[in-house]
Enzyme design. Structure first.
Site, mmCIF file in Angstrom:
data_model
loop_
_atom_site.group_PDB
_atom_site.id
_atom_site.type_symbol
_atom_site.label_atom_id
_atom_site.label_comp_id
_atom_site.label_asym_id
_atom_site.label_seq_id
_atom_site.Cartn_x
_atom_site.Cartn_y
_atom_site.Cartn_z
ATOM 1 N N PRO A 71 0.824 -1.211 0.000
ATOM 2 C CA PRO A 71 0.000 0.000 0.000
ATOM 3 C C PRO A 71 0.854 1.255 0.000
ATOM 4 O O PRO A 71 2.033 1.231 0.377
ATOM 5 C CB PRO A 71 -0.807 -0.128 1.298
ATOM 6 N N PRO A 72 0.288 2.390 -0.399
ATOM 7 C CA PRO A 72 1.040 3.649 -0.349
ATOM 8 C C PRO A 72 1.369 4.029 1.093
ATOM 9 O O PRO A 72 0.599 3.787 2.017
ATOM 10 C CB PRO A 72 0.071 4.660 -0.982
ATOM 11 N N GLY A 73 2.531 4.641 1.262
ATOM 12 C CA GLY A 73 2.922 5.137 2.573
ATOM 13 C C GLY A 73 3.491 4.103 3.507
ATOM 14 O O GLY A 73 3.596 4.348 4.710
ATOM 15 N N THR A 74 3.881 2.956 2.994
ATOM 16 C CA THR A 74 4.438 1.906 3.857
ATOM 17 C C THR A 74 5.962 1.905 3.860
ATOM 18 O O THR A 74 6.563 1.021 4.475
ATOM 19 C CB THR A 74 3.922 0.529 3.419
ATOM 20 N N SER B 12 -14.858 -12.268 -3.266
ATOM 21 C CA SER B 12 -14.698 -12.662 -1.870
ATOM 22 C C SER B 12 -15.953 -12.485 -1.030
ATOM 23 O O SER B 12 -16.008 -12.948 0.111
ATOM 24 C CB SER B 12 -13.555 -11.861 -1.242
ATOM 25 N N LYS C 122 -7.810 -7.861 6.040
ATOM 26 C CA LYS C 122 -9.216 -8.105 6.404
ATOM 27 C C LYS C 122 -9.354 -8.375 7.893
ATOM 28 O O LYS C 122 -10.360 -7.978 8.506
ATOM 29 C CB LYS C 122 -9.765 -9.262 5.586
#
Length: 1086
Positions: free
Chosen positions: A559-562, A965, A1008
């Site tokens: 994800p962005p910002g990791t 899902s 999740k």
């Protein structure tokens, strides 16, 4: 020549007399006739022509200068000389320098007449009676300045000899109407002529040419000329309608005519006066009403009726009265005269002509016409001058056009001067350079090689070029040395050699394989990410064992910002490699990656070669940032280029289009970053070693905020001294209520906002304290002054006053002079930027950011509720979703009946909403089919799906949703509605359903789980196929959650509906269906 001597003699005679305007015009015509008649070139001519004899006798009848006759009675209309004649003669006086345009180049045969000021005869004060008393005088064309010429038996061209009877016939205006008889009318597309200046016009219409011959034979060589309104009209010498021409034209006399080439008839005309169009006869009208109307009329030019030409009845136009002594007119005349002098000084060819015109300053109407005829203006603007009967307006328009022309002339002159200057400077510099170069060669100061290639040779000494690159270098260097210094190809070769020698050929940084140091660097820069760090350390340890790190292609996805980009920097630091970054956002063309060929202007190498030049080593860590942003639909070429670059088997011979030699990229460590692997093409993804960078847990976010984000924000805000305290509970609440995403960018922004608002409050507190302390000190000072006042006697005060000397003038001035530098220094210090001094914050000022006052710094909470339903109704199931940004979330599936079964239509249906995409719609359809089959199999008496009209909805309709899902969630929602049993709110589920009830694997289990915990779900049902992923999920993520792996939907049913008997499920909708059956039976009877 005899011709010149005749005219000069006549001028000298005229100078001794004051003659009438008519006589003056006749004399001028005689002199111009002499100059224009070729037969006068005969060297055997020994006496003056008859014209000179006649006009000399007229001169003898005039009174000498100073004896001007008195005004006589007004002339009658029958004499053929009207008031118009005198006015026009007065207006056009002095125009004796009429020189046909066709004779301008006859320098060898005809001498240019000298301008004699005496030829300009002053007519002011001459009365009309003096004109009456001239015997045998006549006014050609109503008093025009050019006199009539003698008869000619066959005047087809100007080469026929003239005799004493060549005078034009008199044409006068009608005494009653003031109109001239019909005259030949000719249109003109070019700039219209103005009275007093001859002009030339070409005639091509045979009928018009024939009519000109006719009027010349009739000794009536007059015509009227009107400017056409639309220059794009057809090329014609006939006026077809009055609307096609302007109403004001000129009345002209033919001076000369020639035939320069077959089919073209050139007429040199002299404009006599302005005239207005009263009536027009066109060739088309002559066959109709006009001819009938004019039948039987008899007028001097009635012979024109038989010709297929246009002729017009015109009226002479008088100028409006004006005052010569008017300041405005004088000012305009002087301005025109000054501008004309400037033009004459800049253009010697027109100097003589302009000098002649400036002598007309005493006659403003003629002066304005002269200026309008001299300048090269817009024909419409010239027409405006022609139509201006107000002298001041006419002068103003002429001045406006003259200013425009002078400005254009100045621009042209400056442009030519600048170009000439630049050319001279260039030639001078070139000469000096070549001269110095030759001197240096002779003196042996420099070598024969070009200086520009010496810097490339110096670079080459420190490089280890391949043979191919060295061969390309030598070839381009030889080409560069052979080129001229001013050749355009020289710059192309120089740029190529610059790029070629900027590539770090054979330069490598020494790798460092220290696992302990690498671990310290990774732990220093990043908290958590244990799996990522272990993978990186494994990669470094392989290099330690083998002694080298081959060119690998790592891909950090998450994800962005990791922290993917910062991880790449830490890897470069751990390996002691240079770090360069290439951003893939916006790349849409393969040439941005592989460069442009040198055939294009401004071509440069691609991003890879530019990165090598920036790194200055051949084995840097090259970060391909956000490679998933490569638009495959528009830039397939760029994606294909990376197949070569990121393939260890091919990138040892990478060829950039600009460099055009092989470059070894096999030692480069490529690290790519991506947010979503699905956007990367499969062939490109196969070449990468994928390392997943998962989102951070809440505990990890708290630690990162305490270790990195808060200290960095405090340092930037200047609050490092512990003046702002943020509790751990506050950070936890900030994460739960404001930033639930997996990355850290949003929490970083919020912490920065907290410190910015805290700094404002601290500064306000410090300033408030400073204000209080200042006011207290002032009060204490005033009290001290008041308390220390002592009594002074009058005598002491007088003595002290006398002891103070009054400053002298010298001392005062000296003090002023000494004070001046102080003032300048003060001004200087004000202008200079003041240096900001850091604020000293007292240690006792501290701000505590708590959960209670957190909203004062970051605003109201964004996530106000942990779950939508505390006790969900039947038909509501809690699913789990996972976004491409790495966030896990709860997804509610809501199912309702749109109509009760008893009152409905009796037909089953389902409607699904919530911005669902194709895969999710199919998942809902599969769940509906399986739910019906499951109810039929397990609860056969429950006929719910036979007549139920169901609406299924997924909240947050603005967010597009897709994926399989939610299959078991759709199924559970429908079965819950069919059994009228609510689902437990603490149970969340995820998994794909098939039509047979099999539960298949899905992705994003870790995210999740985090999303389910945020919504208060402590039980998660998930596919058994991904049970092994639980082992890789940290314990802190799994803490407090019960995991139930399922393989079939029956396992899900047993978990969400425990202890549900068959009788209880079969009895749910019996009453509703009994009503429906009765309704159907009654409908059948009807």
């Amino acid at each position: 020549m005899l011709r010149t001597s005749c005219t000069s003699s006549l001028r000298r005679v005229v100078g001794k007399y004051v003659v009438s305007p008519l006589v003056a015009s006749q004399i001028r015509f005689a002199t111009s006739s002499v100059r224009s008649q070729p037969y006068l070139l005969n060297s055997e001519l020994t006496e003056l022509p008859a014209q000179f004899k006649r006009y000399s006798s007229i001169l003898l009848t005039e009174k000498p200068e100073g004896d001007v006759p008195e005004s006589g009675p007004e002339p009658s209309g029958e004499s053929g000389i009207s008031e118009k004649s005198n006015v026009e003669n007065d207006k056009h006086d002095g125009n004796d320098e009429i020189k046909p345009e066709a004779e301008k180049n006859e320098k060898d045969e005809i001498e240019k007449p000298e301008i004699d000021k005496d030829a300009i005869v002053e007519t002011d004060g001459v009365s009309e009676s003096s004109v009456e008393n001239v015997s045998g005088s006549s006014s050609a064309a109503g008093g025009a300045s050019a006199p009539p010429s003698g008869n000619s038996n066959n005047n087809n061209n100007n080469n026929n000899n003239n005799n004493d009877n060549d005078e034009p016939n008199e044409i006068v205006t009608n005494a009653g109407t003031g109109l001239y008889p019909p005259l030949l009318a000719i249109p003109m597309k070019d700039r219209p002529p103005l009275p007093g200046r001859p002009f030339a016009i070409n005639i091509t219409d045979p009928e018009v040419i024939r009519s000109i011959y006719t009027i010349i034979d009739k000794r009536e060589p007059y015509f009227v000329l009107f400017h056409v309104k639309d220059p794009n009209e057809g090329d014609t010498d006939v006026i077809n309608s009055k609307d096609s021409v302007y109403n004001i034209g000129v009345h002209c006399q033919i001076i000369r005519h020639t035939t320069p080439r077959p089919g073209v008839f050139n007429v040199l005309g002299y404009p006599l006066e302005r005239c207005s169009l009263a009536d027009l006869s066109t060739p088309s009208e002559k066959k109709g009403e006009t001819e009938t109307r004019k039948e039987g009329e008899n007028f001097p030019t009635s012979y024109l009726k038989g010709l297929k030409v246009s002729y017009a009845t015109v009226k002479p136009v008088k100028d409006e009265p004006f005052d010569k002594t008017s300041t405005d007119i004088k000012s305009l005349v002087e301005s025109l005269k000054a501008l004309l002098s400037k033009m004459g000084a800049k253009n010697p060819l027109e100097k003589l002509q302009i000098k002649e015109g400036t002598e007309l300053v005493n006659d403003p109407p003629r002066f304005a016409d002269f200026v309008g005829s001299t300048i090269h203006g817009d024909p419409k603007k010239i027409q405006e001058i022609l139509e201006s009967l107000n002298i001041q307006t006419r002068l103003s328009k002429a001045l406006e056009l003259l200013k425009v022309e002078l400005k254009a002339s100045l621009i042209k002159e400056n442009t030519i001067h600048n170009l000439s200057t630049k050319a001279d400077e260039y030639q001078t510099r070139l000469f000096i350079k070549e001269f110095i170069k030759e001197l240096q060669k002779r003196a042996g100061i420099v070598e024969s090689d070009d200086k520009k290639t010496s810097k490339f040779d110096e670079r080459l000494k420190h490089l280890k070029m391949t043979e191919e690159a060295l061969e390309a270098y030598n070839a381009e260097k030889a080409k560069m040395e052979s080129q001229n210094e001013h050749s355009s190809e020289l710059g192309v070769s120089e740029r190529y050699l610059d790029w070629l020698t900027s590539i770090p050929w054979g330069i490598y940084s020494k790798d460092r394989f220290n696992i302990k140091q690498a671990r310290e660097i990774l732990d220093r820069d990043h908290y958590g990410l244990k799996d990522v760090k272990d993978r990186i350390l494994e990669f470094i340890s392989m290099g330690r064992v083998s002694g080298k790190v081959d060119g690998k292609i790592l891909c950090l996805t998450g994800p962005p910002g990791t922290g993917k980009t910062s991880i790449a920097k830490s890897i470069a630091e751990s390996l002691n490699r240079k770090y360069v970054r290439i951003a893939m956002g916006g790349i849409q063309d393969v040439h941005e990656v592989k460069g442009h060929r040198r055939t294009y202007v401004g071509s440069i190498p691609g991003r890879i070669i530019s990165a090598l030049k920036q790194a200055k080593t051949s084995n840097p860590l090259m970060l391909i940032d956000e490679i998933d942003k490569l638009d495959l639909s528009r830039s397939g070429g760029a994606s294909s280029a990376f197949l070569e670059i990121l393939d260890p088997e091919q990138n040892n011979a990478f060829v950039d289009n600009y460099i055009d030699v092989k470059v070894d990229l096999s030692k480069v460590l490529f690290v790519c970053t991506a947010n979503y692997l699905g956007n990367i093409s499969p062939p490109l993804r196969d070449r990468m070693e994928i390392i997943e960078v998962n989102g951070y847990t809440n505990n990890e976010k708290i630690e990162i905020a305490k270790r990195h984000l808060i200290p960095d924000a405090a340092k930037k805000a200047g609050l490092e001294g512990g003046h702002v305290v943020i509790e751990t509970k506050t950070i936890s609440r900030l994460i739960e209520k404001y930033c639930r995403e997996s990355g850290l960018r949003n929490i970083k922004k919020l912490i920065t906002r907290i410190f910015s608002k805290a700094s404002l409050k601290i500064v306000e507190e410090v300033e408030a304290r400073e204000g209080e302390s200042k006011s207290k000190s002032e009060e204490a000072k005033s009290e001290a002054i008041t308390g220390s006042v002592t009594e002074i006697s009058v005598e002491d005060a007088t003595v002290k006053a006398q002891s103070i000397e009054e400053p002298s003038v010298e001392s005062a001035s000296q003090k002023v002079d000494e004070a001046k530098p102080v003032e300048s220094e003060e001004l200087k210090s004000d202008e200079e930027e003041e240096e900001v001094v850091k604020l000293e914050i007292p240690d006792d000022i501290k701000l505590e950011i708590t959960s209670a006052n957190l909203k004062d710094y970051v605003g109201p909470e964004i996530y106000t509720r942990d779950r939508v339903y505390d006790i969900p109704p039947p038909g509501v199931a809690t699913g789990l979703s996972y976004s491409t940004s790495g966030n896990g979330d709860a997804l509610y599936i809501e199912s309702i009946l749109t109509h009760s079964i008893g009152s409905g239509s009796g037909h089953a249906s389902i409607h699904v909403t919530g911005s669902l995409k194709d895969v999710m719609k199919e998942s809902a359809s599969i769940a509906y089919s399986f739910a019906k089959s499951y109810m039929v199999k397990n609860y056969p008496e429950n006929r719910f799906f036979e007549a139920a009209e169901i609406h299924v909805h997924c909240p947050d309709g603005a967010i597009p949703k897709d994926g399989p899902s939610a299959g078991i969630s759709f199924t559970s929602s429908l079965i819950s509605l069919a059994l009228q049993k609510p689902l437990p709110p603490t149970i969340a589920m995820t998994g794909e359903i098939t039509v047979t009830g099999r539960v298949l694997a899905v992705g994003g289990l870790r995210e999740k789980i985090l999303g389910a915990k945020r919504y208060g779900c402590n039980t998660i049902i998930f596919p058994k196929d991904i049970e092994n992923e639980l082992e890789e999920i940290p314990e802190e993520v799994k803490e407090g959650v019960k995991f139930i792996p399922v393989e079939w939907y029956q396992d899900v049913f047993d978990e969400i509906f425990p202890n549900l008997s068959s009788d209880e499920g079969n009895e749910v909708w019996k009453e509703e269906f009994n009503k429906l059956d009765k309704k159907k039976a009654s409908n059948k009877k009807k």
